[in-house]
Design a protein around this motif. Structure first.
Motif, mmCIF file in Angstrom:
data_model
loop_
_atom_site.group_PDB
_atom_site.id
_atom_site.type_symbol
_atom_site.label_atom_id
_atom_site.label_comp_id
_atom_site.label_asym_id
_atom_site.label_seq_id
_atom_site.Cartn_x
_atom_site.Cartn_y
_atom_site.Cartn_z
ATOM 1 N N SER A 48 0.847 -1.183 0.000
ATOM 2 C CA SER A 48 0.000 0.000 0.000
ATOM 3 C C SER A 48 0.890 1.243 0.000
ATOM 4 C CB SER A 48 -0.890 -0.023 1.240
ATOM 5 O OG SER A 48 -1.595 1.172 1.345
ATOM 6 N N PRO A 49 0.496 2.315 -0.698
ATOM 7 C CA PRO A 49 1.327 3.529 -0.703
ATOM 8 C C PRO A 49 1.456 4.150 0.686
ATOM 9 C CG PRO A 49 -0.441 3.704 -2.329
ATOM 10 C CD PRO A 49 -0.637 2.431 -1.582
ATOM 11 N N ILE A 50 0.502 3.918 1.559
ATOM 12 C CA ILE A 50 0.549 4.506 2.898
ATOM 13 C C ILE A 50 1.606 3.824 3.771
ATOM 14 C CG2 ILE A 50 -1.198 3.087 4.000
ATOM 15 C CD1 ILE A 50 -1.190 6.818 4.332
ATOM 16 N N LYS A 51 2.006 2.605 3.399
ATOM 17 C CA LYS A 51 3.010 1.881 4.189
ATOM 18 C C LYS A 51 4.393 2.511 4.044
ATOM 19 C CE LYS A 51 0.394 -1.696 5.342
ATOM 20 N NZ LYS A 51 -0.028 -1.971 6.656
ATOM 21 N N ASN A 52 4.664 3.180 2.919
ATOM 22 C CA ASN A 52 5.976 3.787 2.683
ATOM 23 C C ASN A 52 6.140 5.134 3.373
ATOM 24 O OD1 ASN A 52 6.481 1.605 1.044
ATOM 25 N ND2 ASN A 52 5.834 2.672 -0.814
ATOM 26 N N VAL A 53 5.063 5.693 3.910
ATOM 27 C CA VAL A 53 5.090 7.000 4.565
ATOM 28 C C VAL A 53 5.504 6.816 6.022
ATOM 29 C CG1 VAL A 53 3.646 8.951 5.241
ATOM 30 C CG2 VAL A 53 3.286 7.840 3.041
ATOM 31 N N PRO A 54 6.300 7.742 6.553
ATOM 32 C CA PRO A 54 6.668 7.642 7.976
ATOM 33 C C PRO A 54 5.417 7.632 8.869
ATOM 34 C CG PRO A 54 7.971 9.338 6.901
ATOM 35 C CD PRO A 54 6.954 8.870 5.910
ATOM 36 N N SER A 55 5.503 6.968 9.981
ATOM 37 C CA SER A 55 4.343 6.773 10.859
ATOM 38 C C SER A 55 3.827 8.090 11.447
ATOM 39 C CB SER A 55 4.685 5.794 11.982
ATOM 40 O OG SER A 55 5.736 6.312 12.779
ATOM 41 N N GLU A 56 4.689 9.114 11.546
ATOM 42 C CA GLU A 56 4.236 10.392 12.095
ATOM 43 C C GLU A 56 3.314 11.127 11.119
ATOM 44 O OE1 GLU A 56 7.786 10.090 11.609
ATOM 45 O OE2 GLU A 56 7.988 9.033 13.506
ATOM 46 N N LEU A 57 3.473 10.897 9.834
ATOM 47 C CA LEU A 57 2.693 11.605 8.826
ATOM 48 C C LEU A 57 1.435 10.868 8.385
ATOM 49 C CD1 LEU A 57 5.515 13.000 6.533
ATOM 50 C CD2 LEU A 57 4.214 14.201 8.279
ATOM 51 N N ARG A 58 1.278 9.627 8.771
ATOM 52 C CA ARG A 58 0.115 8.856 8.334
ATOM 53 C C ARG A 58 -1.223 9.469 8.735
ATOM 54 N NH1 ARG A 58 2.393 2.838 9.474
ATOM 55 N NH2 ARG A 58 3.914 2.871 7.786
ATOM 56 N N PRO A 59 -1.395 9.903 9.989
ATOM 57 C CA PRO A 59 -2.694 10.513 10.331
ATOM 58 C C PRO A 59 -2.986 11.782 9.525
ATOM 59 C CG PRO A 59 -1.491 9.957 12.323
ATOM 60 C CD PRO A 59 -0.562 9.734 11.187
ATOM 61 N N LEU A 60 -1.958 12.579 9.257
ATOM 62 C CA LEU A 60 -2.145 13.794 8.471
ATOM 63 C C LEU A 60 -2.562 13.467 7.038
ATOM 64 C CD1 LEU A 60 -1.917 16.875 8.190
ATOM 65 C CD2 LEU A 60 0.470 16.508 7.540
ATOM 66 N N ILE A 61 -1.928 12.491 6.431
ATOM 67 C CA ILE A 61 -2.251 12.120 5.057
ATOM 68 C C ILE A 61 -3.659 11.530 4.981
ATOM 69 C CG2 ILE A 61 -1.648 10.515 3.208
ATOM 70 C CD1 ILE A 61 1.271 11.085 3.883
ATOM 71 N N ILE A 62 -4.005 10.722 5.944
ATOM 72 C CA ILE A 62 -5.362 10.157 5.968
ATOM 73 C C ILE A 62 -6.393 11.261 6.158
ATOM 74 C CG2 ILE A 62 -6.914 8.671 7.305
ATOM 75 C CD1 ILE A 62 -4.490 6.835 7.768
ATOM 76 N N PHE A 63 -6.118 12.234 7.034
ATOM 77 C CA PHE A 63 -7.027 13.361 7.231
ATOM 78 C C PHE A 63 -7.188 14.174 5.946
ATOM 79 C CE2 PHE A 63 -7.412 17.918 8.155
ATOM 80 C CZ PHE A 63 -8.685 17.918 8.715
ATOM 81 N N LEU A 64 -6.092 14.473 5.262
ATOM 82 C CA LEU A 64 -6.160 15.243 4.019
ATOM 83 C C LEU A 64 -6.918 14.484 2.929
ATOM 84 C CD1 LEU A 64 -2.581 16.791 3.873
ATOM 85 C CD2 LEU A 64 -4.737 17.924 4.458
ATOM 86 N N PHE A 65 -6.748 13.176 2.896
ATOM 87 C CA PHE A 65 -7.485 12.362 1.924
ATOM 88 C C PHE A 65 -8.990 12.449 2.186
ATOM 89 C CE2 PHE A 65 -9.505 8.287 0.930
ATOM 90 C CZ PHE A 65 -9.346 8.289 -0.449
ATOM 91 N N TYR A 66 -9.396 12.297 3.444
ATOM 92 C CA TYR A 66 -10.824 12.381 3.770
ATOM 93 C C TYR A 66 -11.376 13.800 3.565
ATOM 94 C CZ TYR A 66 -11.037 7.647 5.535
ATOM 95 O OH TYR A 66 -11.029 6.288 5.629
ATOM 96 N N LEU A 67 -10.572 14.810 3.821
ATOM 97 C CA LEU A 67 -10.997 16.186 3.578
ATOM 98 C C LEU A 67 -11.252 16.430 2.090
ATOM 99 C CD1 LEU A 67 -11.469 19.010 4.839
ATOM 100 C CD2 LEU A 67 -9.072 19.489 4.331
ATOM 101 N N ALA A 68 -10.347 15.967 1.253
ATOM 102 C CA ALA A 68 -10.538 16.102 -0.192
ATOM 103 C C ALA A 68 -11.758 15.316 -0.652
ATOM 104 C CB ALA A 68 -9.293 15.631 -0.931
ATOM 105 N N LEU A 69 -11.963 14.155 -0.089
ATOM 106 C CA LEU A 69 -13.129 13.337 -0.424
ATOM 107 C C LEU A 69 -14.429 14.030 -0.025
ATOM 108 C CD1 LEU A 69 -13.657 10.522 -1.634
ATOM 109 C CD2 LEU A 69 -13.807 9.676 0.700
#
Length: 119
Positions: free
Chosen positions: A3-24
């Motif tokens: 998964s592309p989210i697995k390559n992201v550092p663990s500190e940034l995962r919640p931010l990326i998930i939040f931005l994805f849901y915001l765009a959605l």
């Protein structure tokens, strides 16, 4: 399969998930707003003619305006027809909405207005 989210550092995962849901949610807002606008396109009515007087003499004078949201193309078309038929304004313009008393752009995103110079 990774998964592309697995390559992201663990500190940034919640931010990326939040931005994805915001765009959605923004995309969903536009789609639902457009559907509601499509269903109401024959039921719009004008209760009041809004106008404002500009400060400058150059290009100033009065202008009639109506506000709508960016996802309401049928409402924009209705207001354009009202400005041309009722007020006799041939050239209409569209822009980001302006605040009421300050005559500067509104901070509200996706808020638009259609306007024309009064004769």
């Amino acid at each position: 399969m990774n998964s592309p989210i697995k390559n992201v550092p663990s500190e940034l995962r919640p931010l990326i998930i939040f931005l994805f849901y915001l765009a959605l949610m923004i995309v969903a807002l536009f789609i639902v707003g457009w559907i509601i606008d499509y269903l109401r396109k024959d039921h719009y009515q004008v209760n009041k003619y809004y106008y404002r007087t500009l400060n400058s003499n150059i290009g100033g004078g009065e202008e009639y305006y109506y506000r709508y949201w960016a996802w309401q193309p049928y409402k924009k078309k209705f207001y354009k027809q009202i400005l041309s038929e009722k007020q006799g304004i041939n050239r209409t313009y569209s822009r980001k909405a302006i605040q009421r008393r300050k005559l500067k752009k509104s901070p509200i995103p996706f808020r638009r207005e259609i306007y024309g110079k009064a004769k």
